[in-house]
Enzyme design. Sequence first.
Site, PDB file in Angstrom:
ATOM      1  N   CYS A  15       7.721   5.219  21.279  1.00  0.00           N
ATOM      2  CA  CYS A  15       6.543   6.063  21.512  1.00  0.00           C
ATOM      3  C   CYS A  15       6.288   6.960  20.309  1.00  0.00           C
ATOM      4  O   CYS A  15       7.073   6.988  19.356  1.00  0.00           O
ATOM      5  CB  CYS A  15       6.723   6.914  22.774  1.00  0.00           C
ATOM      6  SG  CYS A  15       7.917   8.251  22.566  1.00  0.00           S
ATOM      7  N   CYS A  18       9.067   9.339  19.289  1.00  0.00           N
ATOM      8  CA  CYS A  18      10.120   8.714  18.475  1.00  0.00           C
ATOM      9  C   CYS A  18       9.708   8.726  17.005  1.00  0.00           C
ATOM     10  O   CYS A  18      10.481   9.117  16.124  1.00  0.00           O
ATOM     11  CB  CYS A  18      10.349   7.265  18.900  1.00  0.00           C
ATOM     12  SG  CYS A  18      10.645   7.012  20.649  1.00  0.00           S
ATOM     13  N   ASP A 442     -20.694   3.591 -12.461  1.00  0.00           N
ATOM     14  CA  ASP A 442     -20.606   3.305 -13.887  1.00  0.00           C
ATOM     15  C   ASP A 442     -21.558   2.137 -14.129  1.00  0.00           C
ATOM     16  O   ASP A 442     -21.712   1.278 -13.265  1.00  0.00           O
ATOM     17  CB  ASP A 442     -19.166   2.929 -14.253  1.00  0.00           C
ATOM     18  CG  ASP A 442     -19.001   2.685 -15.730  1.00  0.00           C
ATOM     19  OD1 ASP A 442     -19.538   3.474 -16.520  1.00  0.00           O
ATOM     20  OD2 ASP A 442     -18.348   1.695 -16.096  1.00  0.00           O
ATOM     21  N   ASP A 641     -15.472  -0.152 -12.822  1.00  0.00           N
ATOM     22  CA  ASP A 641     -14.769  -1.433 -12.937  1.00  0.00           C
ATOM     23  C   ASP A 641     -13.253  -1.251 -12.911  1.00  0.00           C
ATOM     24  O   ASP A 641     -12.501  -2.224 -12.923  1.00  0.00           O
ATOM     25  CB  ASP A 641     -15.203  -2.201 -14.188  1.00  0.00           C
ATOM     26  CG  ASP A 641     -14.950  -1.420 -15.472  1.00  0.00           C
ATOM     27  OD1 ASP A 641     -14.169  -0.460 -15.430  1.00  0.00           O
ATOM     28  OD2 ASP A 641     -15.529  -1.787 -16.504  1.00  0.00           O
ATOM     29  N   ASP A 645     -11.970   3.576 -16.116  1.00  0.00           N
ATOM     30  CA  ASP A 645     -12.572   4.619 -15.288  1.00  0.00           C
ATOM     31  C   ASP A 645     -11.550   5.375 -14.445  1.00  0.00           C
ATOM     32  O   ASP A 645     -11.922   6.121 -13.540  1.00  0.00           O
ATOM     33  CB  ASP A 645     -13.618   3.994 -14.338  1.00  0.00           C
ATOM     34  CG  ASP A 645     -14.796   3.410 -15.089  1.00  0.00           C
ATOM     35  OD1 ASP A 645     -15.185   4.001 -16.107  1.00  0.00           O
ATOM     36  OD2 ASP A 645     -15.304   2.365 -14.667  1.00  0.00           O
TER      37      ASP A 645
END
Length: 773
Positions: A15, A18, A442, A641, A645
Amino acid sequence: MSEQQITLPIGGMTCASCASHVEQALRQTPGVSHAAVNLATEKATVTFDPEVATLEDLKRSVATTGYEVLEIQSSLDGEEESDLEERKMNDVRLRMRVAWGFTIPIILWMFAEMFFGILWPNELVYNLGLVLLAIPVLFWVGRPTYRSAVIAVRHGHANMDTLIALGTGVSFLTGLAYFFFPVANYAGVAAMIMAFHLTGRYIEETAKGRASQAIRKLLELGAKVARVERDGQEVEVPIEEVRAGDVMVVRPGEKIPTDGVVLTGFGAVDESMATGESMPVNKRPGDEVIGATLNQEGLLKVEATKVGQDTFLSQVIKLVEECQGSKVPIQEFADRVTGVFVPIVLALALGTFLLWVLLPNLMMIFVEGGSFLPWVNPELSVLTLAITSTVAVLVIACPCALGLATPTALMVGSGKGAENGILIRSGAAIQTIKDVKVIVFDKTGTITKGKPEVTNLVPVDGFDQDVLLQLAAAAEQGSEHPLGRSIVEKAQADGVQLSELRDFTAIRGKGILANIDGRAVLVGSRLLMEDYGIDPSEVEETMRQLEHEAKTAMLAAVDGQLVGVVAVADTLKTDSAAAIGELHRMGLQTAMITGDNHRTAAAIAKRVGIDHVLAEVLPDGKVNEVQKLQEQFGLVAFVGDGINDAPALTQANVGIAIGTGTDIAIEASDITLVRGELIGVVEAINLSVATFAKIRQNLFWAFFYNVAMIPLAMIGWMHPVLAEIAMATSSITVVTNANRLRNVDIRPAYLREVATTPESGPEPAPHSVELAA
């Protein structure tokens, strides 16, 4: 030494309580900087300093909570993981069936007593029979529940099994007490509670199995064997023996064993497992191929470039697991509640019993008010009602629903994303992206294809086109920039002989400086020319004209003298305008960052419908521009890309890397789009919004269930068996609701509308996703 991240399979958790205790123990381990435990996958993701903490230290920390770290398997051990899940499912199914084998006779026996007042064959045998039939249900098939409860208590905490064990234990003891005290026999009820509990476990495991189906599919995709050339012979070897540099032979209808580059042959490859795109992709020598994709036609010889854990498929699996191991910020409150949930319920159960004992008249008023319910009987003794109400409180409280609310939705959402070429790194991105105000793109490789071509060669007086192209191409031989490569490719296509490149310097954001046959050649922007004392004014009119046509105009000079202008155009991706239009329809603003001059940038922005243009931005300036947009608009997503970047992707509130092939910079982004199409940005937002909606729904119902049901149990309005059914149902509902994500249509609205009629209803609201019923 840098930190490491490891995923540990945890055994014994049942559960959310736990999971909370395991997570707390791991976080308190010296050297551990972060730990997150996922109940749905039963795994812990731990970030630690290997110089301070070791794997043994982590195992010991888990052991202190009463749970264990199971054997760590490779990400690609799909068969072993499936076998483990199958054995677990078979065990849960068997326990459920045995439980009902003994419980159904109890129900039939109790049915006769409840509705006809028949204690068959007599009162003693009836009550003794209920006790005897309950014993195998509780102490044989229900033994793991009691064992889990005892282990938890022995280690100083309590979990859901503690509540079930107490509830069924107290109920069973009433069966024994019946023979000595005036109390109703609820031993049969104890068996029913355990049977429904085990049934709930089975249904929950089945639903969790469906939720994790996507990652199992990914695990099963990998090729098992490969044909490789060894000593001039073609031999079949297990995939584990393939090494980088091996030449693999792939026939039509066969999977490409691992990532590589085509050496010889032409083929059509189905890459849908990676990109979600159903159309096959043509491959020729020099093209990259992705392992586990299907070669549909043509014989290919492929050089293996990545093997084992370095392959694209392994990285995808790792990323999906990482997302499933992460947490959504909204979950933090649920985690805090889960950590103290069971002790609170135990206190409420004790409080319930004391209320019935100390204030019986008040509690009987509630019981009489609920007598319209067929299972509420005001004629029972106060002691019996006190016991049944206490048991109902113990078994109705459900930390599981809280613990499963977020992980199951993340499992299904991240899996659906992987199937559609959308790789989500963290749950936080799912919550953040729904509130983003501006999407920043970009330009090169994102809005455009990133494969520009030379369109114009304009020499100044005293030079011709051939000299201009020869000088510019020779200088750009050392460049990795797409614009530079396009000039070299143009020269090669025209058969121009290029001189040897001696020295080469890339000047960030401005251009390049090279030494060709002892002559200093410059190729780049106006700023570059001005830096070297060259006046570009004589070609200014030409430059403006080209830039108005959305072309990038570059100046070339040799030994301080202007040679001419080289114009390059980068074609737009076919879906750029449609994707940006769809983002506007969703209520988002768009911006474009580029190193191009204002005129070129404005021309491209106009063609695709960009709102804000940020031109002449040097690579180092992207981060500043993103910061300015954040100050102006709020939350910002950056789409690039992923190659150069990384700083901007990190600065943005959500970083989206977009690209194709096997070298996408997955590490730099929150979300990675494998297909390289801008429509993927729309789909990623739709998927994130839908996933977060499921998380929010699940958390609401989990909290609502517990807040509404526990008070009803306290006042005697919930029969213990109905309480257990309700508890099991709450967990099943949460997991089932998460599985509905698989039916969500994440395509852009204009693609969905193709299949609908004008009468199908109004446009979706901004940031909305239509959920399938």
